[in-house]
Design a protein around this motif. Structure first.
Motif, short mmCIF file in Angstrom:
data_model
loop_
_atom_site.label_atom_id
_atom_site.label_comp_id
_atom_site.label_asym_id
_atom_site.label_seq_id
_atom_site.Cartn_x
_atom_site.Cartn_y
_atom_site.Cartn_z
N SER A 188 36.89 15.85 -0.69
CA SER A 188 35.85 14.99 -1.22
C SER A 188 35.99 13.58 -0.66
CB SER A 188 35.92 14.94 -2.75
OG SER A 188 34.98 14.03 -3.27
N GLY A 189 34.94 13.10 0.00
CA GLY A 189 34.92 11.74 0.50
C GLY A 189 35.66 11.50 1.80
N ILE A 190 36.28 12.51 2.37
CA ILE A 190 37.04 12.30 3.61
C ILE A 190 36.07 12.08 4.77
CG2 ILE A 190 38.51 13.45 5.32
CD1 ILE A 190 40.12 14.60 3.10
N VAL A 191 36.42 11.11 5.62
CA VAL A 191 35.62 10.79 6.80
C VAL A 191 36.53 10.88 8.03
CG1 VAL A 191 34.19 9.07 7.96
CG2 VAL A 191 34.14 9.25 5.46
N ALA A 192 36.17 11.74 8.97
CA ALA A 192 36.88 11.81 10.25
C ALA A 192 36.13 10.89 11.21
CB ALA A 192 36.90 13.24 10.77
N LEU A 193 36.74 9.77 11.54
CA LEU A 193 36.05 8.69 12.26
C LEU A 193 36.59 8.54 13.67
CD1 LEU A 193 34.16 6.20 12.31
CD2 LEU A 193 36.05 4.88 11.32
N GLN A 194 35.67 8.49 14.63
CA GLN A 194 36.01 8.23 16.03
C GLN A 194 35.18 7.04 16.52
OE1 GLN A 194 36.43 11.89 18.57
NE2 GLN A 194 35.39 12.87 16.85
N VAL A 195 35.86 6.14 17.21
CA VAL A 195 35.21 4.93 17.74
C VAL A 195 35.50 4.86 19.23
CG1 VAL A 195 35.09 2.43 17.63
CG2 VAL A 195 35.52 3.74 15.54
N GLN A 196 34.45 4.71 20.02
CA GLN A 196 34.61 4.55 21.46
C GLN A 196 33.62 3.50 21.94
OE1 GLN A 196 34.12 8.09 23.80
NE2 GLN A 196 35.16 7.23 25.59
N ALA A 197 34.18 2.31 22.28
CA ALA A 197 33.33 1.17 22.65
C ALA A 197 32.35 0.91 21.51
CB ALA A 197 32.63 1.43 23.98
N ALA A 198 31.06 0.95 21.79
CA ALA A 198 30.07 0.67 20.74
C ALA A 198 29.61 1.94 20.04
CB ALA A 198 28.87 -0.05 21.35
N ARG A 199 30.16 3.08 20.40
CA ARG A 199 29.70 4.34 19.82
C ARG A 199 30.57 4.74 18.64
NH1 ARG A 199 29.16 8.73 24.42
NH2 ARG A 199 31.19 7.85 24.99
N ILE A 200 29.90 5.24 17.60
CA ILE A 200 30.56 5.68 16.38
C ILE A 200 30.21 7.14 16.14
CG2 ILE A 200 30.70 5.36 13.88
CD1 ILE A 200 31.81 3.00 15.30
N HIS A 201 31.21 7.91 15.75
CA HIS A 201 30.96 9.30 15.37
C HIS A 201 31.84 9.61 14.17
CE1 HIS A 201 30.92 13.76 15.57
NE2 HIS A 201 29.69 13.57 16.04
N ALA A 202 31.21 9.89 13.04
CA ALA A 202 31.95 10.19 11.81
C ALA A 202 31.49 11.53 11.27
CB ALA A 202 31.72 9.11 10.78
N VAL A 203 32.44 12.35 10.86
CA VAL A 203 32.15 13.66 10.29
C VAL A 203 32.65 13.66 8.85
CG1 VAL A 203 32.61 16.13 10.43
CG2 VAL A 203 32.29 14.81 12.53
N SER A 204 31.79 14.11 7.94
CA SER A 204 32.16 14.08 6.53
C SER A 204 31.31 15.07 5.75
CB SER A 204 31.95 12.66 5.96
OG SER A 204 32.27 12.62 4.58
N SER A 205 31.83 15.51 4.60
CA SER A 205 31.03 16.31 3.68
C SER A 205 30.22 15.42 2.75
CB SER A 205 31.93 17.23 2.85
OG SER A 205 32.84 16.47 2.07
N VAL A 206 30.32 14.12 2.93
CA VAL A 206 29.56 13.17 2.10
C VAL A 206 28.09 13.20 2.48
CG1 VAL A 206 29.15 10.72 1.65
CG2 VAL A 206 31.49 11.61 1.63
N GLU A 207 27.25 13.34 1.48
CA GLU A 207 25.82 13.14 1.66
C GLU A 207 25.49 11.73 1.19
OE1 GLU A 207 21.46 14.78 0.14
OE2 GLU A 207 23.31 15.73 -0.57
N LEU A 208 25.02 10.90 2.11
CA LEU A 208 24.71 9.51 1.80
C LEU A 208 23.26 9.40 1.33
CD1 LEU A 208 25.26 6.42 1.92
CD2 LEU A 208 24.57 6.52 4.33
N VAL A 209 23.08 8.91 0.13
CA VAL A 209 21.75 8.63 -0.40
C VAL A 209 21.56 7.12 -0.37
CG1 VAL A 209 20.18 8.88 -2.36
CG2 VAL A 209 21.88 10.67 -1.87
N ARG A 210 20.77 6.66 0.57
CA ARG A 210 20.60 5.23 0.77
C ARG A 210 19.75 4.61 -0.32
NH1 ARG A 210 20.04 8.25 5.04
NH2 ARG A 210 21.33 7.96 6.91
N PRO A 211 20.03 3.35 -0.66
CA PRO A 211 19.15 2.68 -1.62
C PRO A 211 17.76 2.45 -1.03
CG PRO A 211 20.74 1.13 -0.70
CD PRO A 211 21.13 2.50 -0.21
N ARG A 212 16.75 2.40 -1.88
CA ARG A 212 15.40 2.13 -1.42
C ARG A 212 15.33 0.74 -0.81
NH1 ARG A 212 12.30 4.28 -6.88
NH2 ARG A 212 12.81 6.50 -6.60
N PRO A 213 14.44 0.55 0.17
CA PRO A 213 14.36 -0.76 0.85
C PRO A 213 14.20 -1.92 -0.12
CG PRO A 213 13.07 0.86 2.03
CD PRO A 213 13.51 1.53 0.77
N GLU A 214 13.39 -1.74 -1.16
CA GLU A 214 13.16 -2.85 -2.08
C GLU A 214 14.36 -3.16 -2.95
OE1 GLU A 214 11.41 0.91 -4.03
OE2 GLU A 214 11.55 0.00 -2.03
#
Length: 389
Positions: A188-214
């Motif tokens: 739960s909540g684990i993020v496998a994170l890779q960073v290469q220069a400006a590129r980001i790649h993260a793998v996770s079982s997390v479903e991100l529910v973003r807040p509404r723009p307002e």
């Protein structure tokens, strides 16, 4: 490792002297873990255990420990009422609340310990302090490291958020890490994170529910557990996830490159009972997370053993024994063992207090538990302890 022919293999008739004292399980009635333990007891001609519900323990209401009982502590499982008592109200699928969960869980463990202490003849089958440490990845990692058990290196805690994480990664020269909630379980909540220069790649079982723009800036994003592993490539999304997880505490380890079989990376879940490895399962996946409930598959253990060779397998099992020895008061632990690329290095990813939920898995042939599943093996070990008492 212990040779075959141990007390685990004794016939049921050898257990007659041990049947008088009752057994109790702190767990969730109807949960698979409680059911499997009860099945194992019945198979040895023993009565069903008294189940002490976690919800009663956590609520602080009256619960009874039978006199002279041996008391097993099991997982709260997926009981919504227990989850609410541990983390507070909210969707059971939500990620987070780990710090509150751990505080309430440890308080419950202490209640059980006190109840057992004041009950004539009763005794615990596990050490509550060790369980608490195993549910804090930072403390568990430190204990293993201090004992010389191979573990991936970790960033210093506390980590306050995504920007702080990236700064520490840059200082350490790391571009691949596993970000783990300090008190999480089941990935739960684990993020496998890779960073290469400006590129980001993260793998996770997390479903991100973003807040509404307002509502942006006023409402935190919601994180939910999902059985579908996702890839995130937008740095803003990854930052939202890490920033939302950080207040509960993070444990961040350098990515340990794992060996693969048939095009899938793998690790081993090794169950250690009474200090000896008794069961092992290969967990294989095309992604960085091998958990079986997240799409990982059970691999071919014989193939892995053959590839490691006798010496390599012995070293792997010895590493698991060393990890379990860091928790000597625990009858059973589940060790997640990683095999490195090249098949010569090993590292312990986790030590699990409740790592025995592997239905149908029988014991290693050399362990003395051949033909027994994880719960039957623990019952046999318990009967041996009670006979010797």
């Amino acid at each position: 490792m212990t040779a075959p022919g141990t007390a685990l293999e004794r016939p049921p008739s050898a257990d007659r002297r041990t049947r008088a004292a009752p057994l109790a399980v702190v767990g969730t009635p109807g949960d698979r873990r409680v059911t499997l333990f009860g099945d194992a007891l019945r198979a040895r001609g023993l009565p069903e255990p008294l189940v002490v519900p976690w919800r009663d323990v956590l609520a602080g209401t009256g619960f009874r420990i039978p006199e002279r009982a041996c008391v097993r502590i099991d997982s709260p499982g997926e009981d919504p009422a227990a989850d609410e008592l541990l983390r507070g109200p909210g969707a059971p699928t939500r990620v987070g609340g780990g710090a509150s969960w751990h505080t309430a869980f440890v308080r419950g463990l202490e209640r059980v310990q006190r109840a057992v202490a004041r009950t004539p003849g009763a005794r615990l089958l596990g050490d509550v302090d060790e369980i608490a440490v195993m549910f804090d990845k930072r403390r568990s990692h430190a204990r293993l490291l201090g004992a010389g058990v191979p573990v991936p290196p970790a960033l210093p805690a506390p980590i306050t958020g995504y920007s702080h994480l990236r700064d520490l990664m840059a200082r350490s020269g790391w571009n691949r890490v596993f970000v783990k909630p300090a008190h999480g379980s089941s990935a739960s909540g684990i993020v496998a994170l890779q960073v290469q220069a400006a590129r980001i790649h993260a793998v996770s079982s997390v479903e991100l529910v973003r807040p509404r723009p307002e509502a942006a800036g006023r409402i935190r994003p919601e994180l939910h557990n999902s059985l579908r592993v996702r890839a995130y490539t937008d740095e803003a999304d990854v930052a939202m996830i890490v920033d939302a997880l950080a207040p509960d505490g993070l444990h961040v380890e350098r990515w340990f490159p794992k060996a693969s079989v048939d095009g899938r990376v793998f690790d081993l879940r090794v169950v250690v009972v009474g200090g000896r490895p008794t069961h092992a399962v290969v967990r294989a996946s095309r992604g960085p997370m091998t958990n079986l409930h997240l799409g990982g598959t059970r691999g071919d253990l014989d193939q892995v053993r053959a590839r490691l060779g006798a010496a390599g397998w012995e070293q792997a099992m010895r590493t698991c024994e060393q990890a379990a020895a860091c928790f000597p008061g625990s009858v059973m632990v589940g060790v997640d063992l990683m095999v490195g690329i090249g098949w010569r290095r090993f590292a312990v990813a986790e030590v699990n207090a409740f790592g025995d939920l592997l239905p149908g898995l029988t014991g290693l042939p050399e362990s003395g538990a051949a033909g027994l599943d994880c719960h039957a093996t623990q019952v046999a070990h318990l009967l041996t302890l009670r006979s010797a008492a």
